[in-house]
Design an enzyme around this catalytic site. Structure first.
Site, PDB file in Angstrom:
ATOM      1  N   CYS A   1      51.730 -78.411  -7.036  1.00 17.06           N
ATOM      2  CA  CYS A   1      51.905 -76.962  -7.146  1.00 17.06           C
ATOM      3  C   CYS A   1      53.412 -76.746  -7.253  1.00 17.06           C
ATOM      4  O   CYS A   1      54.152 -77.076  -6.330  1.00 17.06           O
ATOM      5  CB  CYS A   1      51.335 -76.283  -5.898  1.00 17.06           C
ATOM      6  SG  CYS A   1      51.690 -74.518  -5.816  1.00 17.06           S
TER       7      CYS A   1
ATOM      8  N   CYS B   1      66.407 -67.159   0.560  1.00 16.59           N
ATOM      9  CA  CYS B   1      65.431 -67.420   1.625  1.00 16.59           C
ATOM     10  C   CYS B   1      65.831 -66.877   2.998  1.00 16.59           C
ATOM     11  O   CYS B   1      66.922 -67.163   3.502  1.00 16.59           O
ATOM     12  CB  CYS B   1      65.160 -68.915   1.712  1.00 16.59           C
ATOM     13  SG  CYS B   1      63.816 -69.302   2.845  1.00 16.59           S
TER      14      CYS B   1
ATOM     15  N   CYS C   1      47.351 -72.813   2.856  1.00 15.55           N
ATOM     16  CA  CYS C   1      48.668 -73.389   2.535  1.00 15.55           C
ATOM     17  C   CYS C   1      49.585 -73.286   3.745  1.00 15.55           C
ATOM     18  O   CYS C   1      49.821 -72.191   4.256  1.00 15.55           O
ATOM     19  CB  CYS C   1      49.314 -72.628   1.386  1.00 15.55           C
ATOM     20  SG  CYS C   1      48.317 -72.613  -0.093  1.00 15.55           S
TER      21      CYS C   1
ATOM     22  N   CYS D   1      66.314 -73.356   8.811  1.00 10.60           N
ATOM     23  CA  CYS D   1      66.256 -74.467   7.852  1.00 10.60           C
ATOM     24  C   CYS D   1      67.681 -74.896   7.491  1.00 10.60           C
ATOM     25  O   CYS D   1      68.552 -74.061   7.277  1.00 10.60           O
ATOM     26  CB  CYS D   1      65.511 -74.007   6.603  1.00 10.60           C
ATOM     27  SG  CYS D   1      65.329 -75.304   5.370  1.00 10.60           S
TER      28      CYS D   1
ATOM     29  N   ARG E   1      49.786 -68.579 -10.426  1.00  8.67           N
ATOM     30  CA  ARG E   1      49.596 -67.796  -9.195  1.00  8.67           C
ATOM     31  C   ARG E   1      50.590 -66.651  -9.034  1.00  8.67           C
ATOM     32  O   ARG E   1      51.796 -66.830  -9.158  1.00  8.67           O
ATOM     33  CB  ARG E   1      49.714 -68.722  -7.981  1.00  8.67           C
ATOM     34  CG  ARG E   1      49.626 -67.952  -6.669  1.00  8.67           C
ATOM     35  CD  ARG E   1      49.591 -68.846  -5.458  1.00  8.67           C
ATOM     36  NE  ARG E   1      48.461 -69.728  -5.507  1.00  8.67           N
ATOM     37  CZ  ARG E   1      48.444 -70.963  -5.023  1.00  8.67           C
ATOM     38  NH1 ARG E   1      49.531 -71.454  -4.463  1.00  8.67           N
ATOM     39  NH2 ARG E   1      47.375 -71.698  -5.082  1.00  8.67           N
TER      40      ARG E   1
ATOM     41  N   CYS F   1      46.877 -77.233   1.349  1.00 10.59           N
ATOM     42  CA  CYS F   1      48.133 -77.291   0.606  1.00 10.59           C
ATOM     43  C   CYS F   1      49.250 -77.300   1.640  1.00 10.59           C
ATOM     44  O   CYS F   1      49.121 -76.651   2.687  1.00 10.59           O
ATOM     45  CB  CYS F   1      48.247 -76.064  -0.301  1.00 10.59           C
ATOM     46  SG  CYS F   1      49.827 -75.960  -1.166  1.00 10.59           S
TER      47      CYS F   1
ATOM     48  N   CYS G   1      69.194 -72.180   0.503  1.00 12.17           N
ATOM     49  CA  CYS G   1      68.616 -71.445  -0.632  1.00 12.17           C
ATOM     50  C   CYS G   1      68.987 -69.961  -0.532  1.00 12.17           C
ATOM     51  O   CYS G   1      68.716 -69.309   0.488  1.00 12.17           O
ATOM     52  CB  CYS G   1      67.096 -71.609  -0.651  1.00 12.17           C
ATOM     53  SG  CYS G   1      66.610 -73.342  -0.566  1.00 12.17           S
TER      54      CYS G   1
HETATM   55  N1  SAM Z   1      60.997 -75.427   2.688  1.00  8.31           N
HETATM   56  C1  SAM Z   1      60.053 -75.701   1.678  1.00  8.31           C
HETATM   57  C2  SAM Z   1      60.645 -75.693   0.306  1.00  8.31           C
HETATM   58  O1  SAM Z   1      61.628 -74.992   0.076  1.00  8.31           O
HETATM   59  O2  SAM Z   1      60.096 -76.363  -0.568  1.00  8.31           O
HETATM   60  C3  SAM Z   1      58.853 -74.816   1.729  1.00  8.31           C
HETATM   61  C4  SAM Z   1      58.940 -73.360   2.043  1.00  8.31           C
HETATM   62  S1  SAM Z   1      59.763 -72.353   0.827  1.00  8.31           S
HETATM   63  C5  SAM Z   1      59.875 -70.853   1.690  1.00  8.31           C
HETATM   64  C6  SAM Z   1      58.552 -72.127  -0.442  1.00  8.31           C
HETATM   65  C7  SAM Z   1      58.936 -71.305  -1.638  1.00  8.31           C
HETATM   66  O3  SAM Z   1      58.895 -69.919  -1.318  1.00  8.31           O
HETATM   67  C8  SAM Z   1      60.325 -71.478  -2.217  1.00  8.31           C
HETATM   68  O4  SAM Z   1      60.424 -72.603  -3.030  1.00  8.31           O
HETATM   69  C9  SAM Z   1      60.488 -70.216  -3.031  1.00  8.31           C
HETATM   70  O5  SAM Z   1      60.056 -70.413  -4.347  1.00  8.31           O
HETATM   71  C10 SAM Z   1      59.585 -69.206  -2.316  1.00  8.31           C
HETATM   72  N2  SAM Z   1      60.374 -68.136  -1.682  1.00  8.31           N
HETATM   73  C11 SAM Z   1      61.042 -68.206  -0.535  1.00  8.31           C
HETATM   74  N3  SAM Z   1      61.674 -67.045  -0.264  1.00  8.31           N
HETATM   75  C12 SAM Z   1      61.378 -66.203  -1.285  1.00  8.31           C
HETATM   76  C13 SAM Z   1      61.736 -64.867  -1.593  1.00  8.31           C
HETATM   77  N4  SAM Z   1      62.545 -64.150  -0.821  1.00  8.31           N
HETATM   78  N5  SAM Z   1      61.238 -64.307  -2.712  1.00  8.31           N
HETATM   79  C14 SAM Z   1      60.430 -65.037  -3.525  1.00  8.31           C
HETATM   80  N6  SAM Z   1      60.067 -66.307  -3.289  1.00  8.31           N
HETATM   81  C15 SAM Z   1      60.537 -66.893  -2.193  1.00  8.31           C
HETATM   82 FE1  SF4 Z   2      64.509 -74.024   3.646  1.00 11.25          FE
HETATM   83 FE2  SF4 Z   2      63.835 -71.661   2.650  1.00 11.25          FE
HETATM   84 FE3  SF4 Z   2      65.066 -73.415   1.111  1.00 11.25          FE
HETATM   85 FE4  SF4 Z   2      62.515 -73.864   1.878  1.00 11.25          FE
HETATM   86  S1  SF4 Z   2      63.234 -72.228   0.571  1.00 11.25           S
HETATM   87  S2  SF4 Z   2      64.214 -75.329   1.859  1.00 11.25           S
HETATM   88  S3  SF4 Z   2      62.575 -72.943   3.917  1.00 11.25           S
HETATM   89  S4  SF4 Z   2      65.920 -72.455   2.968  1.00 11.25           S
END
Ligand code: SAM
Ligand code: SF4
Ligand code: DTB
Length: 346
Positions: A191, A61, A100, A54, A267, A131, A58
């Site tokens: 959501c 992530c 989802c 990606c 949730r 979702c 973040c």
């Molecule tokens: N890329 C999209 C976005 O960021 O909106 C969708 C996928 S993203 C992985 C969805 C959500 O997963 C993130 O907004 C975050 O809140 C949660 N998430 C991702 N990695 C995580 C982690 N290591 N621990 C807890 N929540 C996590």
């Molecule tokens: Fe990309 Fe992960 Fe951030 Fe979603 S949470 S935008 S998958 S880096």
């Protein structure tokens, strides 16, 4: 259902966090019972339809391309529709009411839209709610997904406006707010949740809940993720070296969210794998009424289905059925999906 937001000041929210735990749980449970059957939970299954690499950074992530040398996560191409549907059938058979689909995108590209429209139609044809979580959306993209019948769009604020720059540098809090507005305007259920335990302060958690109560409508679904600290991600490494937040503080966050957003589904999301039965039972007591079911979330593990079945039976919790939808139009053909044989084999 009445979605009138409860207007609270940051001081009100802070005072709730400060309550003795038993008083807070009691209040959350009694609010919960005014709006929901306290022994029923909504169950969703997650699937990553496009994993890794990606462009966003973040800090929590595993899927960010910015951390890939350190996490070693192997990126995958967009998943074929037939494979997604096979997983959706499996989710339906195991008792989930919502499917989802998540993609590691900054935003969907124009060439992804027909793929997403087809997925929505095929999954809905199985009798599941849909979702998606695909990153940022333009208004026309939200409208296209809405016309295809998308029920929910997940787009988390993740934390307070103040702490956001410590979490992500490739987008702003307002970018996030804007997509939520496009989703809401298109008539898709929102959501939107947070991650607790990323090194943020209680004030950040208070500010995040305050943001929810300031929205024109609070999100219909609010995931309260507990950070899964992933080695090689900046925030995962920070928590692994400095120590995790107390689980009780996560439970407090759930309870305060329930009190401030009484008609939303709250949730239990990421982080459940590491929790005991007792901790999860307290989270349900605090007013959580939805969780992700299945051995895997997007890239990390979850409680096993066998463990969840056992725990639900022990707690006397039952799974909510999907809300029946009257008519599902295939945006490509104009036909009602219920009249079309499903073109994909299991
Ligand atoms: N890329 C999209 C976005 O960021 O909106 C969708 C996928 S993203 C992985 C969805 C959500 O997963 C993130 O907004 C975050 O809140 C949660 N998430 C991702 N990695 C995580 C982690 N290591 N621990 C807890 N929540 C996590
Ligand atoms: Fe990309 Fe992960 Fe951030 Fe979603 S949470 S935008 S998958 S880096
Ligand atoms: C949400 O708030 N949590 C889910 C869902 N929305 C998409 C994602 C959790 C991801 C946990 C880390 C992983 O499995 O990669």
């Amino acid at each position: 259902m009445n979605f009138t937001p409860v207007r609270r000041t940051k001081n009100d929210i802070s005072a709730l966090f400060d309550l003795p735990l038993m008083d807070l749980l009691m209040q959350a449970q009694s609010v919960h019972r005014q709006h929901f059957n306290a022994n029923e939970v909504q169950i969703s299954t997650l699937l990553s339809i496009k994993t890794g690499n990606c462009p966003e950074d973040c800090g929590y992530c595993s899927q960010s391309g910015h951390h890939r040398d350190k996490t070693g996560l192997v990126a995958e191409k967009r998943m074929e529709i037939a494979k997604v549907i096979k997983e959706a059938r499996r989710a339906k058979a195991s008792g989930s009411s919502r499917f989802c689909m998540g993609a590691a995108w900054k935003h969907p590209s124009p060439k992804d839209m027909p793929y997403l429209v087809e997925l929505i139609g095929e999954v809905k044809a199985l009798g599941l709610e849909t979702c998606m979580t695909l990153g940022m959306l333009q208004p026309e993209q939200a409208q296209t997904l809405a016309a295809a019948g998308l029920d929910y769009y997940n787009h988390n604020l993740d934390t307070s406006r103040n702490y956001y720059s410590q979490v992500t540098s490739t987008r702003s809090y307002d970018d996030r707010m804007q997509t939520l507005e496009h989703v809401r305007d298109a008539g898709i259920n929102v959501c939107s949740g947070s991650i607790v335990g990323m090194g943020e302060s209680r004030d950040d958690r208070i500010d995040w809940i305050f943001e929810l109560t300031q929205m024109p409508l609070p999100p219909q679904s609010i995931p309260v993720n507990l950070l899964v600290p992933i080695k090689g991600t900046p925030l995962g490494d920070k928590v692994l070296s400095e120590g995790k937040l107390s689980v009780i503080e996560w439970i407090r966050t759930i309870a305060v969210t329930r009190i401030c957003c009484p008609t939303s589904y709250v949730r239990l999301s990421a982080g459940r794998e590491s929790l005991t039965d007792g901790e999860q039972a307290l989270a349900f007591m605090a007013g959580a009424n939805s969780f992700f079911y299945g051995d895997k979330l997007l890239t990390t593990g979850n409680q096993s289905q066998a463990n969840d079945d056992r725990l639900m039976a022990e707690l006397g919790l039952t799974a909510q059925k999907p809300t029946p939808k009257p008519k599902i139009i295939n945006a490509m053909t104009g036909n009602d999906y219920r009249d079309e044989p499903c073109s994909l084999s299991a």
